[in-house]
Design an enzyme around this catalytic site. Structure first.
Site, mmCIF file in Angstrom:
data_model
loop_
_atom_site.group_PDB
_atom_site.id
_atom_site.type_symbol
_atom_site.label_atom_id
_atom_site.label_comp_id
_atom_site.label_asym_id
_atom_site.label_seq_id
_atom_site.Cartn_x
_atom_site.Cartn_y
_atom_site.Cartn_z
ATOM 1 N N SER A 1 0.824 -1.207 0.000
ATOM 2 C CA SER A 1 0.000 0.000 0.000
ATOM 3 C C SER A 1 0.859 1.257 0.000
ATOM 4 C CB SER A 1 -0.938 0.003 1.202
ATOM 5 O OG SER A 1 -0.206 -0.044 2.406
ATOM 6 N N CYS A 2 2.148 1.124 0.269
ATOM 7 C CA CYS A 2 3.071 2.263 0.238
ATOM 8 C C CYS A 2 3.197 2.791 -1.191
ATOM 9 C CB CYS A 2 4.462 1.846 0.717
ATOM 10 S SG CYS A 2 4.544 1.362 2.438
#
Length: 181
Positions: free
Chosen positions: A37-38
């Protein structure tokens, strides 16, 4: 160049982890990271021959401690841009590629989408064009970026699930056994 060919190269590989950034002029350096998700911003000035990458965990927030802010996009973006300018890059020549922001879990808030939305808005507000990349979607990805040339490679990272154990039948009961109590 394929990922298999990348393993055979004599390039200098630099891993950029969460909350980190790296800039270089060295044409032999390849920056790499693994994203879920980064988001990672790959930024370069093609005229100055300088580029870099950052990797942030959440769009905005406040942290405690000296390096806590590094995991937030607002801080990570400013650090990378400012270091590029200090090294001789010019704001009007900067170009970016954005990667990551994957949806990792169906049942949780979509942090990846928030990260991707933040990164796009930040660059739009700063007037820095996004010339490529890959945002959102499901799952993670591994990114390799050559900051001097702007070339990038991406490969999906998939979870390999261990095979389920095959149930083993209990050993046959010996009806002639002696049981002591």
């Amino acid at each position: 160049m394929s990922f298999a060919a990348l393993k055979d190269c004599k390039e200098k590989k630099v891993h950029v982890g969460q909350g980190e950034h790296h800039i270089t002029r060295d044409p032999d350096v390849v920056l790499s990271t693994i994203l879920g998700s980064c988001v990672a911003m790959c930024l370069r000035d093609p005229v100055a021959g300088i580029g870099g990458m950052n990797h942030f965990l959440l769009p905005e927030g406040s942290g405690a401690g000296t390096d806590a802010g590094r995991r937030y996009g607002a801080y990570a973006m400013e650090l990378l841009i400012n270091d590029m300018l200090k090294a001789g890059g010019r704001r009007e020549r900067l170009e970016a590629k954005l990667f990551g922001g994957g949806r990792m879990f169906d049942s949780l808030r979509d942090v990846g989408r928030s990260n991707a939305d933040f990164a796009e808005k930040f660059l739009r507000d700063e007037g820095i064009p996004v010339v490529g990349g890959s945002l959102r979607g499901d799952g993670g990805r591994r990114v390799h970026y050559w900051p001097v040339t702007g070339k990038a490679l991406q490969r999906a990272v998939t979870d390999t699930v261990a095979p389920k154990p095959i149930p083993v039948a209990p050993p046959p009961v010996d009806t002639g056994a002696l049981e002591l109590f």
